[in-house]
Design a protein around this motif. Structure first.
Motif, PDB file in Angstrom:
ATOM      1  N   ILE A 239      19.417 115.840 -11.375  1.00  0.00           N
ATOM      2  CA  ILE A 239      19.657 115.178 -10.096  1.00  0.00           C
ATOM      3  C   ILE A 239      20.092 113.744 -10.390  1.00  0.00           C
ATOM      4  CG2 ILE A 239      18.661 114.489  -7.886  1.00  0.00           C
ATOM      5  CD1 ILE A 239      16.641 116.746  -8.218  1.00  0.00           C
ATOM      6  N   PHE A 240      21.283 113.405  -9.905  1.00  0.00           N
ATOM      7  CA  PHE A 240      21.845 112.085 -10.213  1.00  0.00           C
ATOM      8  C   PHE A 240      22.137 111.333  -8.930  1.00  0.00           C
ATOM      9  CE2 PHE A 240      23.290 115.195 -13.350  1.00  0.00           C
ATOM     10  CZ  PHE A 240      22.663 114.695 -14.477  1.00  0.00           C
ATOM     11  N   ALA A 241      21.789 110.066  -8.936  1.00  0.00           N
ATOM     12  CA  ALA A 241      22.119 109.225  -7.784  1.00  0.00           C
ATOM     13  C   ALA A 241      23.515 108.654  -7.987  1.00  0.00           C
ATOM     14  CB  ALA A 241      21.104 108.101  -7.662  1.00  0.00           C
ATOM     15  N   GLY A 242      24.297 108.560  -6.918  1.00  0.00           N
ATOM     16  CA  GLY A 242      25.634 108.000  -7.046  1.00  0.00           C
ATOM     17  C   GLY A 242      26.216 107.705  -5.689  1.00  0.00           C
ATOM     18  N   LEU A 254      32.268 111.950  -7.163  1.00  0.00           N
ATOM     19  CA  LEU A 254      31.083 111.125  -7.044  1.00  0.00           C
ATOM     20  C   LEU A 254      30.949 110.272  -8.294  1.00  0.00           C
ATOM     21  CD1 LEU A 254      28.625 113.917  -5.874  1.00  0.00           C
ATOM     22  CD2 LEU A 254      29.956 112.372  -4.429  1.00  0.00           C
ATOM     23  N   GLN A 255      30.741 108.995  -8.087  1.00  0.00           N
ATOM     24  CA  GLN A 255      30.463 108.137  -9.232  1.00  0.00           C
ATOM     25  C   GLN A 255      28.957 108.101  -9.406  1.00  0.00           C
ATOM     26  OE1 GLN A 255      32.263 104.438  -8.314  1.00  0.00           O
ATOM     27  NE2 GLN A 255      34.075 104.854  -9.558  1.00  0.00           N
ATOM     28  N   ILE A 256      28.538 108.452 -10.588  1.00  0.00           N
ATOM     29  CA  ILE A 256      27.096 108.523 -10.825  1.00  0.00           C
ATOM     30  C   ILE A 256      26.615 107.167 -11.335  1.00  0.00           C
ATOM     31  CG2 ILE A 256      25.292 109.701 -12.141  1.00  0.00           C
ATOM     32  CD1 ILE A 256      26.757 111.341  -9.899  1.00  0.00           C
ATOM     33  N   SER A 257      25.678 106.587 -10.608  1.00  0.00           N
ATOM     34  CA  SER A 257      25.266 105.235 -10.955  1.00  0.00           C
ATOM     35  C   SER A 257      24.328 105.184 -12.148  1.00  0.00           C
ATOM     36  CB  SER A 257      24.617 104.564  -9.746  1.00  0.00           C
ATOM     37  OG  SER A 257      23.691 105.433  -9.145  1.00  0.00           O
ATOM     38  N   THR A 258      23.573 106.266 -12.357  1.00  0.00           N
ATOM     39  CA  THR A 258      22.632 106.249 -13.480  1.00  0.00           C
ATOM     40  C   THR A 258      23.298 106.545 -14.804  1.00  0.00           C
ATOM     41  OG1 THR A 258      22.074 108.486 -12.873  1.00  0.00           O
ATOM     42  CG2 THR A 258      20.535 106.787 -12.194  1.00  0.00           C
ATOM     43  N   GLY A 259      24.492 107.159 -14.774  1.00  0.00           N
ATOM     44  CA  GLY A 259      25.189 107.481 -16.013  1.00  0.00           C
ATOM     45  C   GLY A 259      26.636 107.070 -15.883  1.00  0.00           C
ATOM     46  N   ASN A 260      27.274 106.951 -17.001  1.00  0.00           N
ATOM     47  CA  ASN A 260      28.657 106.482 -16.997  1.00  0.00           C
ATOM     48  C   ASN A 260      29.613 107.665 -16.903  1.00  0.00           C
ATOM     49  OD1 ASN A 260      30.907 104.901 -17.293  1.00  0.00           O
ATOM     50  ND2 ASN A 260      30.757 104.828 -19.535  1.00  0.00           N
ATOM     51  N   ILE A 303      32.220 116.969 -19.141  1.00  0.00           N
ATOM     52  CA  ILE A 303      31.540 115.735 -19.510  1.00  0.00           C
ATOM     53  C   ILE A 303      31.123 115.823 -20.971  1.00  0.00           C
ATOM     54  CG2 ILE A 303      29.576 114.226 -19.003  1.00  0.00           C
ATOM     55  CD1 ILE A 303      29.610 115.348 -16.177  1.00  0.00           C
ATOM     56  N   ALA A 304      31.404 114.777 -21.715  1.00  0.00           N
ATOM     57  CA  ALA A 304      31.016 114.767 -23.126  1.00  0.00           C
ATOM     58  C   ALA A 304      29.645 114.117 -23.271  1.00  0.00           C
ATOM     59  CB  ALA A 304      32.043 113.973 -23.930  1.00  0.00           C
ATOM     60  N   GLY A 305      28.922 114.577 -24.262  1.00  0.00           N
ATOM     61  CA  GLY A 305      27.605 113.989 -24.465  1.00  0.00           C
ATOM     62  C   GLY A 305      27.060 114.330 -25.828  1.00  0.00           C
ATOM     63  N   GLY A 324      26.407 109.568 -21.155  1.00  0.00           N
ATOM     64  CA  GLY A 324      26.656 108.206 -20.692  1.00  0.00           C
ATOM     65  C   GLY A 324      25.431 107.532 -20.107  1.00  0.00           C
ATOM     66  N   GLY A 325      24.300 107.686 -20.745  1.00  0.00           N
ATOM     67  CA  GLY A 325      23.094 106.989 -20.288  1.00  0.00           C
ATOM     68  C   GLY A 325      22.169 107.845 -19.468  1.00  0.00           C
ATOM     69  N   ALA A 326      22.696 108.897 -18.809  1.00  0.00           N
ATOM     70  CA  ALA A 326      21.822 109.795 -18.048  1.00  0.00           C
ATOM     71  C   ALA A 326      21.572 111.055 -18.889  1.00  0.00           C
ATOM     72  CB  ALA A 326      22.473 110.165 -16.736  1.00  0.00           C
ATOM     73  N   GLU A 327      20.572 111.820 -18.505  1.00  0.00           N
ATOM     74  CA  GLU A 327      20.294 113.052 -19.234  1.00  0.00           C
ATOM     75  C   GLU A 327      20.601 114.248 -18.359  1.00  0.00           C
ATOM     76  OE1 GLU A 327      16.287 112.623 -20.613  1.00  0.00           O
ATOM     77  OE2 GLU A 327      16.955 111.808 -22.537  1.00  0.00           O
TER      78      GLU A 327
END
Lengths: 361, 265
Positions: A239-242, A254-260, A303-305, A324-327
């Protein structure tokens, strides 16, 4: 039909129900789903009249029953611990409600009613047995027959299967579903078990902190929940906030604020910049090994990770990926994990459809 | 456990048990069979035995009448001041019976609040004194029995259409029967053995207020040991029977009972 309007109940300082609204339609199986201590049992207890509400109204088939004592409500109750009468045999247990309610003359006996109720739950021939010497599953069947024998307007079940072992639980769950449908009995079924809720409910109401968080069909609750709490409760991991960025006719980004990273979704928000939450179901993500570090934008999400951790998740493997910072969690089969030779630190590409992104406003 | 420790432990315990057995046997050796049978044929002794049985049985019935509702309320209801009532029940158990007797004497005496009831130096007085001292045993025991019943079982009865009264008579009472029965036994034994409060309230009037315990005291004080011994032996046989019944009831736990006949399966 059962309807609760603004039910409040406190035990001392402890506010258990906070203006709870709930309704179960005639013939429907409504599942109350929630963690322990959220007020599920108190809700049933208030409906049955065993606990007096502080505020609010209870309606059964349109009439207000707040002041009707429990024995005149005509609401059956099945308890978690069966609550059979230990001093009576199986026949007498099932007959109890018929005698107590004086529904039938006791001179002719209630043989047919008791027999029919026992047949319904598959315990024909158990009449003379001591209920305390039956297995848990059999005891709960007796309790069910006992409640059904009084022909209640509706039936309340308080985690009736949670004391049973897995095999019996599944079989009895199936039987309860069948029985409820056959009789068309309005039922409210309390559980903390999502599988049970999914399997049984015509509708599911998720209870949190003394209030209904969200109610709807199992499909809606499990796949398209409107509330973040519900999404988390049913075990949504990603679940990502954006906020919504660009829009076109079919897709929103959607731009996800917790991850890049950005997510493409079929959801089209009314305006750019709307704050939203996005859920991605771990089992709909496809993993591939990749050295790329770019983010592709398309109707598909790519998405790469980098793999943080791989763990067992039931029959599947759960791969936790840093994006990008989120999991983000992805569930893949054991075979897939082995074929890919995944291990911690590997660069991977996560791919999933735009339709797999569920947006919560 | 070392041998010497075990021996000294057994020795100390042995002294205790020996003491009890020897003292009680003295009662037996103080009389002969002929003397005993002679004594229990005397009209005064027979009157004392009958009065004791009559009053103690009345006490048990009254204790059931008042005690069961009290125990049920204490066990199942929540209300303010419940702890105070609960403690109140225990007071007669720990208070010396003489003090209870004195309180009753004052309450029912010339200036007392209940003075218009003419109970002092009557059989009614004996019953009141015994009830005061003995009924808490029934209430205690019945309360514990009611408390041990699964709340859900009583709730189940209500949802099946049983009124609270029907639930009490068909579920709670049958499930609490052993606790109530052992309470009855204790109350009866206590009433039968009551002396202090009884003597205080009803005095020691031969043929009228002479219960067995009062009789033992009166005859012993007046030097008629054989009558005292005869009464004592009868009380002792009652006590042993009580003890055996009580122990038996203690082995069956309430709330765990099978339906009728199921125990034999």
């Amino acid at each position: 039909m059962i309807q609760l309007d603004g039910i409040c109940k406190s035990f001392g300082e402890n506010e258990v129900l906070r203006s709870l609204d709930l309704s179960a339609k005639k013939g429907e199986m409504l599942v109350l789903l929630g963690s322990s201590g959220c007020g599920k049992t108190t809700t049933l207890s208030v409906i049955a009249g065993l606990t007096k509400e502080d505020k609010g109204d209870i309606y059964l088939e349109g009439s207000r029953i707040n002041d009707t004592p429990p024995h005149k409500r005509g609401i059956g109750f099945v308890f978690q611990n069966y609550a059979l009468f230990p001093h009576l045999n199986v026949y007498e247990n099932v007959e109890f409600g018929l005698k107590a309610g004086n529904k039938r003359s006791t001179r002719g006996g209630n043989k047919t009613e008791v027999k029919r109720a026992l047949e319904l739950v598959g315990l024909d021939g158990f009449e003379k047995r001591n209920p305390m010497k039956l297995s848990g599953g059999e005891q709960q069947r007796v309790a069910l027959a006992r409640a059904l024998a009084t022909e209640p307007e509706c039936i309340l079940m308080d985690e009736p299967l949670s004391n049973l072992d897995a095999v019996v639980r599944e079989r009895l769950r199936h039987e309860i579903a069948q029985l409820q449908r056959d009789i068309g009995l309005t039922s409210i079924y309390v559980t903390h078990d999502q599988v049970e809720a999914m399997a049984l409910g015509d509708r599911i109401a998720v209870l949190n902190n003394g209030r209904i968080e969200e109610a709807g069909t199992p499909e809606k609750i499990f796949y398209k929940p409107e509330k973040e709490f519900v999404a988390r409760f049913i075990g949504r991991k990603n679940i990502f906030a954006g906020r919504s960025a660009t829009l076109d006719e079919d897709n929103g980004v959607l731009q996800i604020s917790t991850g890049n990273f950005d997510l493409t979704t079929v959801f089209v928000p009314s305006s750019v910049g709307t704050r939203v939450k996005a859920c991605v179901r771990p089992e709909e993500i496809i993993l591939a090994k990749s050295d790329r570090n770019t983010i592709a934008k398309s109707a598909r999400n790519e998405i790469a990770g980098r793999i943080v951790n791989i763990s067992q998740n039931g029959p599947l493997m759960r791969v936790l990926v840093d994006v990008g910072g989120a999991e983000m969690s992805a569930d893949i089969t054991r075979l897939a994990a082995r074929d890919l030779g995944l291990k911690g630190g590997d660069r991977v590409l996560l791919t999933f459809k735009a339709t797999s992104v569920h947006v919560i406003l | 456990m070392s041998l010497s420790f075990r021996i000294s432990l057994s020795l100390i315990a042995g002294i205790f048990f020996g003491f009890i057995v020897v003292v009680l046997s003295c009662l037996l050796t103080a009389t002969s069979f002929a003397e005993f049978t002679g004594e229990i044929r005397s009209p005064e002794i027979i009157s004392a035995i009958l009065l004791s049985l009559e009053t103690s049985i009345a006490v048990v019935l009254l204790a059931l009448l008042f005690g069961i509702p009290a125990a049920y309320i204490l066990a199942t209801k929540r209300f303010k001041g419940k702890n105070i009532l609960d403690t109140l029940v225990d007071i007669p158990i720990v208070l010396p019976p003489l003090v209870c007797g004195l309180a009753i004497l004052i309450a029912f005496g010339g200036e007392g609040i209940f003075s218009r009831f003419d109970v002092l130096f009557t059989v009614k007085g004996i019953i009141i004194a015994q009830l005061f001292v003995a009924s808490p045993f029934l209430i205690r025991s019945a309360k514990t029995a009611f408390e041990s019943i699964d709340r859900d079982v009583m709730d189940a009865a209500r949802t099946l259409g049983a009124s609270e009264f029907y639930t009490l008579t068909k579920v709670s009472l049958p499930l609490a029967r052993n606790g109530i029965a052992s309470g009855v036994v204790m109350t009866w034994a206590r009433a039968l053995g009551e002396f202090g409060a009884t003597a205080m309230v009803a005095g020691c009037i031969p043929y009228r207020t002479e219960t067995m315990t009062v009789g033992i005291y009166m005859h012993a004080m007046s030097g008629d040991i054989s009558a005292s011994v005869a009464l004592s032996l009868i009380l002792m046989s009652f006590a042993f029977t009580t003890l055996i019944v009580f122990k038996y009831l203690g082995t069956i736990r309430d709330g765990n009972l099978g339906p009728r006949g199921a125990a034999a399966q």
